[in-house]
Write an enzyme that holds these catalytic residues in place. Structure first.
Site, mmCIF file in Angstrom:
data_model
loop_
_atom_site.group_PDB
_atom_site.id
_atom_site.type_symbol
_atom_site.label_atom_id
_atom_site.label_comp_id
_atom_site.label_asym_id
_atom_site.label_seq_id
_atom_site.Cartn_x
_atom_site.Cartn_y
_atom_site.Cartn_z
ATOM 1 C CB SER A 110 5.880 16.304 -2.197
ATOM 2 O OG SER A 110 5.812 16.101 -0.809
ATOM 3 C CE LYS B 211 2.454 17.120 -0.269
ATOM 4 N NZ LYS B 211 1.424 16.153 -0.691
ATOM 5 C CE LYS C 210 4.935 14.915 2.312
ATOM 6 N NZ LYS C 210 3.578 14.356 2.490
ATOM 7 C CG ASP D 273 0.929 16.492 3.222
ATOM 8 O OD1 ASP D 273 0.179 16.294 4.198
ATOM 9 O OD2 ASP D 273 1.145 15.619 2.344
ATOM 10 C CD GLU E 53 -1.608 16.769 1.074
ATOM 11 O OE1 GLU E 53 -0.946 17.639 0.434
ATOM 12 O OE2 GLU E 53 -1.529 15.559 0.827
ATOM 13 C CG ASP F 289 -3.187 12.424 1.361
ATOM 14 O OD1 ASP F 289 -3.728 11.385 0.967
ATOM 15 O OD2 ASP F 289 -1.939 12.574 1.320
ATOM 16 C CE LYS G 73 -1.178 10.996 -1.664
ATOM 17 N NZ LYS G 73 -0.645 10.827 -0.290
ATOM 18 N N GLY H 284 0.609 11.948 -4.891
ATOM 19 C CA GLY H 284 1.629 11.011 -5.345
ATOM 20 C C GLY H 284 2.085 10.132 -4.204
HETATM 21 C C1 NPQ Z 1 1.463 12.568 0.824
HETATM 22 N N1 NPQ Z 1 3.273 11.825 -0.727
HETATM 23 O O1 NPQ Z 1 0.958 13.329 0.040
HETATM 24 C C2 NPQ Z 1 2.466 11.506 0.392
HETATM 25 C C3 NPQ Z 1 3.038 10.787 1.505
HETATM 26 C C4 NPQ Z 1 4.139 9.821 1.324
HETATM 27 C C5 NPQ Z 1 4.564 12.905 -2.424
HETATM 28 O O2 NPQ Z 1 4.165 13.850 -0.338
HETATM 29 C C6 NPQ Z 1 7.222 5.958 0.547
HETATM 30 C C7 NPQ Z 1 6.033 5.635 -0.046
HETATM 31 C C8 NPQ Z 1 7.351 7.164 1.168
HETATM 32 C C9 NPQ Z 1 4.959 6.493 -0.009
HETATM 33 C C10 NPQ Z 1 6.392 9.278 1.846
HETATM 34 C C11 NPQ Z 1 3.980 12.922 -1.049
HETATM 35 C C12 NPQ Z 1 6.281 8.053 1.216
HETATM 36 C C13 NPQ Z 1 5.073 7.719 0.625
HETATM 37 C C14 NPQ Z 1 5.320 10.139 1.877
HETATM 38 C C15 NPQ Z 1 4.007 8.604 0.689
HETATM 39 O O3 NPQ Z 1 1.085 12.596 1.978
HETATM 40 MG MG MG Z 2 -0.469 14.080 1.823
#
Ligand code: NPQ
Ligand code: MG
Length: 368
Positions: free
Chosen positions: A135, A161, A163, A189, A214, A239, A263, A291
């Site tokens: 990500s 991926k 953001k 995402d 996403e 998600d 998740k 994650g």
């Molecule tokens: C998601 N994760 O899929 C999340 C969102 C996310 C890997 O993109 C600190 C703790 C910061 C948890 C930032 C990924 C974070 C977090 C993003 C979770 O939407």
């Molecule tokens: Mg997400």
């Protein structure tokens, strides 16, 4: 197996680089770890809540409070405990799924260490390694983004991926496609940053051959996601909206998504995550493992889950070095774009005491 006590341990893990999403920028991961001590063995669980309620309503102080005040007393009162008993005992308490998941994982780790069984074999894994995606956060400029993506591809990641948020969507996707070609597995995402009014704009992403979009819209809007899905050719993935197998069933029935990011923390644990996997598999809905910037403890369990047969897309199961210079366990290192599924009892990994102590900011022992 009877619980003799539970340790709550807060750790502070600096990130290798700031991670920016549509809801904020993180520079340090504030993690709550749970160590459950039982008559047979001890086990670890990682709570994936963030320090602030920005991804979902849960946050670390809140998770610690609900655990010490309600959840842990309900578990220590049980004469016998296993992962299923955790789910039943915590059912009366609404919500707080990330807190519940951490406790269930710790009990499951203890249970599996005692019976010499790995998470992967307990969950029903069908592979010994899983393909890994990464990500990539929102950047200050397109050149910086391209450098970051190039670095991850050099490391072997098989899927990227990006953001996105309003103002950072078409241009970065176009730039990554132009630079790395049409064969790159690419998805985006939004972390709920758009509304249905943005449908015509989001439809412009259809030109870029994305695997999925996403969580474009609000967490609690399955109906509008169904309306959006009809207006896009790119598959929608949810998600934040999917907090349980019931939410997954509703989303599938409504046509809100054709892919689900699983998740375990968000849905209350690995057992509920497996139920979602089973439901999706029966309905031909693809799943992949998300994650939450886990340390090696949460990462080990996620990699085991991602080895189940219905996980047909690469997950955000990155190597430890994606987030941390020093992990608290032996690091997870990509080999040819994959991570090996741990085979030892329970999680198959444990914290390295000296490293764990260095990053610990507080501990609290809650006796039975
Ligand atoms: C998601 N994760 O899929 C999340 C969102 C996310 C890997 O993109 C600190 C703790 C910061 C948890 C930032 C990924 C974070 C977090 C993003 C979770 O939407
Ligand atoms: Mg997400």
């Amino acid at each position: 197996m009877k619980i003799t006590g539970v340790e709550l341990r807060r750790i502070a893990m600096p990130l290798v680089a700031p991670f920016r999403t549509s809801f904020g920028t993180e520079t340090e991961r504030d993690v709550l770890l749970v160590r459950v001590v039982t008559s047979e063995a001890e086990g670890w669980g990682e709570c994936v809540a963030m320090s602030e309620p920005l991804y979902s309503s849960e946050y670390v102080d809140g998770a610690a409070e609900v655990m010490r005040r309600f959840l842990i007393p309900a578990l220590t009162a049980l004469p016998r405990v296993d992962a299923y008993a955790v789910g039943r005992a915590l059912e009366p308490f609404k919500g707080h799924r990330m807190a519940k998941a951490a406790l269930e994982s710790a009990v499951l780790d203890a249970e599996l260490r005692a019976s010499n069984t790995s998470f992967a074999s307990y969950l029903g894994a069908s592979r010994d390694r899983v393909p890994c995606g990464v990500s990539v956060g929102i950047m200050d400029s397109i050149p910086r983004l391209l450098d970051a993506v190039a670095g991850y591809l050099d490391e072997g990641y098989v899927r990227i991926k990006l953001k996105i948020q309003p103002g950072w969507d078409l241009a970065p996707v176009r730039a990554v496609r132009d630079r790395f070609g049409d064969d790159l597995l690419l998805q985006v995402d939004a972390n709920a940053a758009y509304t249905l009014l943005d449908a015509p704009h989001l439809a412009k992403l259809d030109d870029f051959g994305l695997l999925l979009i996403e969580q474009p819209l609000a967490d609690d809007d399955l109906v509008q996601h169904a309306a959006l899905a009809k207006r896009l050719s790119t598959p929608l993935c949810l998600d934040e909206s999917i907090e349980s197998a019931r939410h997954a069933a509703a989303a599938i029935s409504l046509g809100s998504c054709s892919i689900i990011n699983v998740k375990p923390g968000r849905v209350g644990g690995y057992l509920e995550a497996r139920r979602i996997h089973d439901l999706c598999r029966a309905h031909g809905v693809a799943v992949w493992c998300g994650g939450m910037l886990e340390t090696g403890l949460g990462r080990a369990a996620n990699v085991a889950l991602a080895a189940l047969p219905g996980f047909t897309l690469p997950g955000d199961t990155s190597g430890s070095s994606r987030y941390y210079a020093t992990d608290i366990t032996e690091p997870f290192v990509l080999q040819d774009g994959h991570l090996p599924v741990p085979t030892g009892p329970g999680l198959g990994v444990g914290p390295v005491p000296e490293i764990l102590n260095k990053v610990t900011t507080s501990t609290e022992w809650i006796p039975s």
